[in-house]
Design a protein around this motif. Structure first.
Motif, short mmCIF file in Angstrom:
data_model
loop_
_atom_site.label_atom_id
_atom_site.label_comp_id
_atom_site.label_asym_id
_atom_site.label_seq_id
_atom_site.Cartn_x
_atom_site.Cartn_y
_atom_site.Cartn_z
N PHE A 37 -8.84 -39.90 0.54
CA PHE A 37 -7.69 -40.07 1.43
C PHE A 37 -8.08 -40.74 2.74
N PHE A 38 -9.36 -41.07 2.91
CA PHE A 38 -9.87 -41.57 4.18
C PHE A 38 -10.49 -42.96 4.04
N THR A 39 -10.51 -43.68 5.16
CA THR A 39 -11.22 -44.95 5.23
C THR A 39 -12.72 -44.66 5.28
N GLU A 40 -13.53 -45.67 5.05
CA GLU A 40 -14.99 -45.49 5.06
C GLU A 40 -15.50 -45.01 6.41
N ASP A 41 -14.96 -45.53 7.50
CA ASP A 41 -15.43 -45.20 8.85
C ASP A 41 -14.48 -44.22 9.54
N CYS A 42 -14.07 -43.22 8.81
CA CYS A 42 -13.07 -42.26 9.29
C CYS A 42 -13.65 -41.22 10.23
N THR A 43 -12.74 -40.46 10.84
CA THR A 43 -13.09 -39.27 11.60
C THR A 43 -12.17 -38.14 11.14
N TYR A 44 -12.77 -37.00 10.83
CA TYR A 44 -12.03 -35.77 10.50
C TYR A 44 -12.52 -34.72 11.47
N LYS A 45 -11.59 -34.16 12.23
CA LYS A 45 -11.98 -33.22 13.28
C LYS A 45 -11.04 -32.03 13.27
N LEU A 46 -11.62 -30.83 13.30
CA LEU A 46 -10.87 -29.58 13.40
C LEU A 46 -11.18 -28.99 14.77
N VAL A 47 -10.16 -28.82 15.59
CA VAL A 47 -10.39 -28.44 16.99
C VAL A 47 -9.33 -27.43 17.44
N PRO A 48 -9.73 -26.45 18.26
CA PRO A 48 -8.72 -25.52 18.79
C PRO A 48 -7.80 -26.22 19.78
N ARG A 49 -6.58 -25.75 19.83
CA ARG A 49 -5.56 -26.35 20.71
C ARG A 49 -6.01 -26.39 22.16
N GLU A 50 -6.61 -25.31 22.63
CA GLU A 50 -7.04 -25.26 24.03
C GLU A 50 -8.04 -26.38 24.33
N ASN A 51 -9.01 -26.59 23.47
CA ASN A 51 -9.97 -27.67 23.69
C ASN A 51 -9.29 -29.04 23.68
N HIS A 52 -8.36 -29.23 22.73
CA HIS A 52 -7.65 -30.50 22.65
C HIS A 52 -6.85 -30.77 23.92
N GLU A 53 -6.09 -29.78 24.37
CA GLU A 53 -5.23 -29.97 25.55
C GLU A 53 -6.03 -30.17 26.83
#
Length: 162
Positions: A37-53
């Motif tokens: 489902f991803f391009t070769e040079d993709c990024t997949y990141k799982l991050v808590p909302r607080e860190n994102h905001e």
């Protein structure tokens, strides 16, 4: 409230299908499907909302290429030991935030339920996807998938993709 860009119906349908087929693939347990489902040079990141905001870079999971996703698949199958469980995604309709001819920015809410063998189903992870999707010769693919989860508390291990 901002106005979503106008895109062709076929493009919106393809984006919606990408989200639906992604959820179906990760819920099926056929892990070889996930990296596709991803391009070769993709990024997949799982991050808590607080860190994102707050703009903090710390992520719970971070993979920066399709090769890293494939390595995770190997880990799921061969090296990670855990109580087996099933997961089921419920994903909202995607909202397209920005669009150009070959690139889309979209978001959708998600809820992941987990069922351990011989136990009741529980809410496992809830949040939103913030995605960059690119048109490729093989169809639409995620160039970036940012999974921003709402809870400050998560299980001590996340094995399967969100």
């Amino acid at each position: 409230m901002s106005t979503a860009p106008r895109i062709a119906f076929d493009d919106y349908l393809a984006i919606s299908r990408l989200y639906s087929e992604y959820a179906l693939a990760v819920d099926s347990g056929d892990w070889d499907l996930w990296p596709e489902f991803f391009t070769e040079d993709c990024t997949y990141k799982l991050v808590p909302r607080e860190n994102h905001e707050r703009g903090f870079p710390l992520a719970t999971l971070l993979f920066e290429s399709k090769g890293m996703l494939k390595d995770r698949v190997y880990g799921i199958r061969e090296t990670l030991f855990h109580d087996p469980y099933y997961q089921r995604h419920v994903v909202s309709a995607p909202v397209v935030i920005a669009a150009s001819e070959n690139r889309f920015e979209a978001q959708a809410n998600y809820a992941v339920f987990r069922t351990k063998l011989s136990r009741e189903s529980t809410v496992f992870n809830v949040g939103r996807y913030i995605d960059v999707i690119k048109r490729t010769p093989a169809g639409l693919k995620f160039a970036t998938r940012l999974c921003v989860y709402d809870s400050e508390m998560i299980p001590n291990s996340i094995i399967y993709p969100i």
